[in-house]
Design an enzyme around this catalytic site. Structure first.
Site, PDB file in Angstrom:
ATOM      1  N   GLU A  23     -11.063   3.995   3.326  1.00  0.00           N
ATOM      2  CA  GLU A  23     -10.102   4.780   2.550  1.00  0.00           C
ATOM      3  C   GLU A  23     -10.356   4.526   1.066  1.00  0.00           C
ATOM      4  O   GLU A  23     -10.348   3.384   0.613  1.00  0.00           O
ATOM      5  CB  GLU A  23      -8.642   4.435   2.913  1.00  0.00           C
ATOM      6  CG  GLU A  23      -8.278   4.891   4.322  1.00  0.00           C
ATOM      7  CD  GLU A  23      -6.769   4.900   4.603  1.00  0.00           C
ATOM      8  OE1 GLU A  23      -6.340   5.711   5.443  1.00  0.00           O
ATOM      9  OE2 GLU A  23      -6.033   4.102   4.001  1.00  0.00           O
ATOM     10  N   GLN A  36      -4.883   2.497  15.075  1.00  0.00           N
ATOM     11  CA  GLN A  36      -3.742   2.998  14.307  1.00  0.00           C
ATOM     12  C   GLN A  36      -2.917   4.021  15.093  1.00  0.00           C
ATOM     13  O   GLN A  36      -1.693   3.960  15.121  1.00  0.00           O
ATOM     14  CB  GLN A  36      -4.252   3.626  12.999  1.00  0.00           C
ATOM     15  CG  GLN A  36      -3.145   4.018  12.018  1.00  0.00           C
ATOM     16  CD  GLN A  36      -3.714   4.545  10.686  1.00  0.00           C
ATOM     17  OE1 GLN A  36      -4.927   4.520  10.459  1.00  0.00           O
ATOM     18  NE2 GLN A  36      -2.834   5.010   9.815  1.00  0.00           N
ATOM     19  N   LYS A  44      -5.303  -2.055   9.966  1.00  0.00           N
ATOM     20  CA  LYS A  44      -5.556  -2.141   8.524  1.00  0.00           C
ATOM     21  C   LYS A  44      -5.808  -3.561   8.042  1.00  0.00           C
ATOM     22  O   LYS A  44      -6.361  -3.752   6.964  1.00  0.00           O
ATOM     23  CB  LYS A  44      -4.312  -1.631   7.765  1.00  0.00           C
ATOM     24  CG  LYS A  44      -3.915  -0.199   8.051  1.00  0.00           C
ATOM     25  CD  LYS A  44      -4.742   0.767   7.251  1.00  0.00           C
ATOM     26  CE  LYS A  44      -4.120   2.148   7.236  1.00  0.00           C
ATOM     27  NZ  LYS A  44      -4.863   3.039   6.323  1.00  0.00           N
ATOM     28  N   ASP A  50      -9.486   0.483   1.764  1.00  0.00           N
ATOM     29  CA  ASP A  50      -8.540   0.095   2.819  1.00  0.00           C
ATOM     30  C   ASP A  50      -9.148   0.488   4.170  1.00  0.00           C
ATOM     31  O   ASP A  50      -8.791   1.496   4.763  1.00  0.00           O
ATOM     32  CB  ASP A  50      -7.216   0.831   2.568  1.00  0.00           C
ATOM     33  CG  ASP A  50      -6.165   0.515   3.617  1.00  0.00           C
ATOM     34  OD1 ASP A  50      -6.257  -0.538   4.263  1.00  0.00           O
ATOM     35  OD2 ASP A  50      -5.245   1.348   3.787  1.00  0.00           O
ATOM     36  N   GLU A  63     -10.439  12.668   7.520  1.00  0.00           N
ATOM     37  CA  GLU A  63     -10.171  13.974   6.927  1.00  0.00           C
ATOM     38  C   GLU A  63     -11.455  14.799   6.822  1.00  0.00           C
ATOM     39  O   GLU A  63     -11.479  15.970   7.203  1.00  0.00           O
ATOM     40  CB  GLU A  63      -9.539  13.799   5.543  1.00  0.00           C
ATOM     41  CG  GLU A  63      -8.182  13.126   5.576  1.00  0.00           C
ATOM     42  CD  GLU A  63      -7.716  12.715   4.188  1.00  0.00           C
ATOM     43  OE1 GLU A  63      -7.355  13.595   3.399  1.00  0.00           O
ATOM     44  OE2 GLU A  63      -7.738  11.499   3.891  1.00  0.00           O
ATOM     45  N   THR A  67      -9.759  -5.661   3.543  1.00  0.00           N
ATOM     46  CA  THR A  67      -9.512  -4.766   2.418  1.00  0.00           C
ATOM     47  C   THR A  67     -10.448  -5.246   1.312  1.00  0.00           C
ATOM     48  O   THR A  67     -10.540  -6.453   1.078  1.00  0.00           O
ATOM     49  CB  THR A  67      -8.050  -4.859   1.948  1.00  0.00           C
ATOM     50  OG1 THR A  67      -7.187  -4.572   3.051  1.00  0.00           O
ATOM     51  CG2 THR A  67      -7.762  -3.894   0.803  1.00  0.00           C
ATOM     52  N   ARG A 127      -8.956   3.871  13.198  1.00  0.00           N
ATOM     53  CA  ARG A 127      -8.066   5.007  13.474  1.00  0.00           C
ATOM     54  C   ARG A 127      -7.572   5.028  14.910  1.00  0.00           C
ATOM     55  O   ARG A 127      -6.450   5.482  15.181  1.00  0.00           O
ATOM     56  CB  ARG A 127      -8.788   6.324  13.186  1.00  0.00           C
ATOM     57  CG  ARG A 127      -9.274   6.480  11.768  1.00  0.00           C
ATOM     58  CD  ARG A 127      -8.145   6.439  10.770  1.00  0.00           C
ATOM     59  NE  ARG A 127      -8.667   6.624   9.412  1.00  0.00           N
ATOM     60  CZ  ARG A 127      -7.919   6.452   8.328  1.00  0.00           C
ATOM     61  NH1 ARG A 127      -6.647   6.083   8.415  1.00  0.00           N
ATOM     62  NH2 ARG A 127      -8.444   6.639   7.132  1.00  0.00           N
ATOM     63  N   GLU A 130      -9.253   4.203  -2.403  1.00  0.00           N
ATOM     64  CA  GLU A 130      -7.977   3.944  -3.089  1.00  0.00           C
ATOM     65  C   GLU A 130      -8.233   3.274  -4.434  1.00  0.00           C
ATOM     66  O   GLU A 130      -9.306   2.743  -4.682  1.00  0.00           O
ATOM     67  CB  GLU A 130      -7.088   3.001  -2.246  1.00  0.00           C
ATOM     68  CG  GLU A 130      -6.753   3.515  -0.864  1.00  0.00           C
ATOM     69  CD  GLU A 130      -5.544   2.804  -0.243  1.00  0.00           C
ATOM     70  OE1 GLU A 130      -4.768   2.158  -0.980  1.00  0.00           O
ATOM     71  OE2 GLU A 130      -5.390   2.901   0.984  1.00  0.00           O
ATOM     72  N   ASP A 132       0.848  -1.188   0.000  1.00  0.00           N
ATOM     73  CA  ASP A 132       0.000   0.000   0.000  1.00  0.00           C
ATOM     74  C   ASP A 132       0.888   1.244   0.000  1.00  0.00           C
ATOM     75  O   ASP A 132       1.795   1.360   0.832  1.00  0.00           O
ATOM     76  CB  ASP A 132      -0.912  -0.014   1.224  1.00  0.00           C
ATOM     77  CG  ASP A 132      -2.131   0.879   1.038  1.00  0.00           C
ATOM     78  OD1 ASP A 132      -2.425   1.273  -0.111  1.00  0.00           O
ATOM     79  OD2 ASP A 132      -2.793   1.178   2.038  1.00  0.00           O
ATOM     80  N   HIS A 134      -3.810  13.870   1.262  1.00  0.00           N
ATOM     81  CA  HIS A 134      -4.097  12.933   2.358  1.00  0.00           C
ATOM     82  C   HIS A 134      -2.970  12.949   3.387  1.00  0.00           C
ATOM     83  O   HIS A 134      -3.210  13.031   4.598  1.00  0.00           O
ATOM     84  CB  HIS A 134      -4.297  11.527   1.790  1.00  0.00           C
ATOM     85  CG  HIS A 134      -4.415  10.446   2.828  1.00  0.00           C
ATOM     86  ND1 HIS A 134      -5.510  10.329   3.649  1.00  0.00           N
ATOM     87  CD2 HIS A 134      -3.564   9.450   3.189  1.00  0.00           C
ATOM     88  CE1 HIS A 134      -5.343   9.287   4.469  1.00  0.00           C
ATOM     89  NE2 HIS A 134      -4.167   8.737   4.208  1.00  0.00           N
TER      90      HIS A 134
END
Lengths: 438, 438
Positions: A210, A251, A264, A244, A384, A268, A248, A212, A138, A145
């Protein structure tokens, strides 16, 4: 552009009506690959190509041996239960198969009858992860970002000094990659609450998506043999959508100093269809760095990459809560952006990844990293959009969201439009959060 | 200890003389597995078991169908070109095969003639990576390594606040994992020199080894189904030696914020033999935390883990330069330590890895992380032994070393000794640095 050929011609139309609709993701100019079987059966999974609302069953077609030369070799490879064999063959064979399929699906095709017998409606299919993914890497290619996230994790230094020089990436988990339609329980995790003396264990409270793109790798390289920028695109089989999923709170507590791990690797999700790099040719755009930013180092630079190394793929994230589903409310668009804002191109990712002699294998997968655009409305993750949960979003129906709630479904969509080209789409990548099981 | 059985009895001796030597790594109490073929042939690779200086060819033995029940099923699985099938079967089958092999190799075995026809000298064999490794996870289980390294990267905060709570790990690269005997060119990398305005690209100047153990995973777990501490050891097939080659200059520049990437993924070397968890039973020791450190959180704690969750595996790193080889000088021991100093046990790694529902698959590999002991003489990497290159080592023959020089061979060794038990060994893991090719 040199790499446009007859398969991209806007005038091409198919004898399959649904492929000629102006809003289809899968016109005859697209021809993406997946691995599928009829839903609810125990048929073997096999390769398929999307055309309108149908799938050409490549195993059924291969049994008829309709093509010759490279196209025939590629068709036999694509008939398998994974696309690794096709990916291993390289661009000449991929191109030959695309051309042969394009000819067979065009108006007035002599092989219409033969192909018609190999069609399966997309609505009647279930899909598998399209390749055995040996390694999944990844990346982190959106500077927006990186800056948005960095501001929350490191207010004093949002963008680290290496960002504009190194295509930052890390290895991800292959085993938990699934295909669109996946539901998964909210993960349990270890988290440290602000000011607490010790961590807690429980269901993740800051579950995020996420937005992606996934990049599937073709022939690969031998250990110790770097791939130069001039060779790099011949390693790219095609692209799909990739979610993904990220916890948080886990993380934030676990990621120092070796990077994300359990935050993570629980799930996925990929869209089923891989749009080939060749199909994306009309949507290539110049790779441009913001004024004042350093040029890429020579090993990551080439005239072709500057001229058209980037891709304008439009991207969207929709969210639908359980309540919205129950009330018949449509999914709500949270984000709209484009892959053109990425700070590094696919070719640069391939070249950087192999500069140290690391070997790529057919079917390896790259993630682009979250593809946030320059404004906050173009951000590809809730962390975000809600500024770390401080500015909740309001959903149709009146609910508010900081992070994902059980029952939420997230849909990623991607498509390409350009003057003089027929619109093509990547389809959808859907996933739903279930309550924690235990 | 409850899990000792007749296969561990110190009185057992084999009809293969070399297995009874007091210094062999492979007495009849060990019986580790590898995948091999006769060197220089194009025979298929297949499973083998080490006994003294010989290998029992499990494909040849399986063809004779000498066993029944679980042992027979396990033998057929182990005859394959990878051990994934054997690993998938789980502890009952592993144990049955071990017992059957132990009986066949003992003095006065009735099947001596049959097994004798299946022997291949280890000196005549070449080895393969023993499993198709779907995912490789590298942990960070030495608090001494974490502190030593942390002091160099973050002098103000050597040990991060999460270390004593979270078994820190990250996903590594499967494709570039090779087996002992591997040579690899010094990798090229992007590096930032202190005070320089921009990075440089060139051969890595701070190439290092890392002394680790590899842990091969057995049956695995379904997605969304965590593995508790009580179940965790049934997921551990066995252990081998692992060298996690690292380019420190690349690592220092690339690792923020997502962890090591190109600094690690160019090569990882495994010893060929996997010593089963069952064979290690006599060498289990209590899992003890230093006074004042927090207890593991409940999900990472169990009475059995406290009583004997750790393993006393003695570990050694030897270095031999090209000059030393040319002069006939023996490899020089740089480090001597034990796995017992690890801050987390194998069971804790399995449980933590799956707490979020992440699925493990048979043949997955964990790395322990660099196994540095409490003193600097027990450090498992040059970056620690030379304090970041500031205190060079002197080699026999007068050369000095900060980091590895082209032509250097690094050998990891591991073995176990305990009162009342026969010494067993893990063999050797050897790798050699070649000059950069380009």
């Amino acid at each position: 552009m040199a790499h446009l050929n007859e398969t991209h011609a806007p005038s091409l139309r198919s004898w399959i009506d649904s492929a000629n609709a102006h809003d289809t993701d899968f016109p005859i100019q697209n021809l993406p690959f997946a691995v599928f079987r009829r839903d609810g059966t125990d048929e073997p999974f096999r390769g398929g190509v999307a055309i309108g609302d149908q799938i050409v069953d490549l195993a059924a077609l291969a049994a008829e041996r309709p093509f010759t030369g490279d196209a025939s070799v590629a068709l036999q490879a694509a008939a398998s239960d994974s696309l690794n064999g096709l990916m291993a063959l390289g661009p000449t064979a991929w191109s030959a198969l695309r051309l042969a399929l394009s000819k067979a699906l065009r108006m007035q095709s002599a092989s219409r009858g033969l192909v018609e017998a190999c069609l399966v409606p997309q609505a009647a299919a279930e899909f598998a992860v399209p390749a055995r993914i040996g390694d999944y890497t990844d990346f982190y290619t959106s500077v927006h970002h990186a800056t948005n996230i960095g501001r929350q994790f490191r207010p004093d230094q949002p963008l680290l000094p290496n960002y504009k020089w190194v295509p930052i990436g890390y290895h991800g988990r292959s085993s938990s990659i699934g295909v669109s339609g996946l539901s998964f329980p909210r993960p349990i995790g270890q988290m440290m609450r602000p000011g607490a003396p010790s961590p807690v264990v429980g269901p993740c409270e800051r579950l995020d998506y996420e937005l992606e793109l996934g990049i599937f790798i073709g022939p690969g390289n031998a250990t110790g043999r770097p791939v130069s920028m001039d060779e790099a695109e011949s390693q790219v089989f095609g692209l799909c959508l990739l979610n993904d999923w990220s916890s948080r709170d886990v993380q934030g507590w676990e990621y120092q100093p070796l990077g994300p791990f359990l935050s993570k690797n629980f799930a996925t999700t990929l869209s089923p269809w891989i749009v080939t790099f060749e199909a994306l040719a009309p949507f290539r755009v110049p790779f441009v760095r913001p004024a004042g930013d350093p040029d890429p180092l020579p090993y990551l630079d080439s005239p072709a990459n500057r001229a058209e190394g980037a891709l304008d793929i439009r991207l969207e994230v929709d969210l639908q809560s359980r309540l919205m589903r129950e009330r018949g409310l449509s999914p709500q668009c949270l984000t709209s952006t484009s892959y053109r804002h990425a700070y590094w191109t696919p070719a640069q990712l391939v070249t950087h990844h192999t500069m140290n002699g690391c070997n790529l294998r057919p079917g390896d997968l790259f993630g682009s990293g979250t593809l946030s655009g320059p404004t906050l409305q173009e951000a590809g993750a809730l962390i975000e959009l809600t500024v770390g949960g401080q500015q909740p979003l309001t959903l149709a129906g009146g609910e508010s969201r900081t992070y994902l709630v059980d029952g939420d479904s997230v849909t990623l969509r991607g498509w390409c439009e350009a003057p003089g080209a027929v619109r093509i789409g990547l389809g959808a990548c859907i996933g739903t959060v279930l309550p924690t099981t235990s």
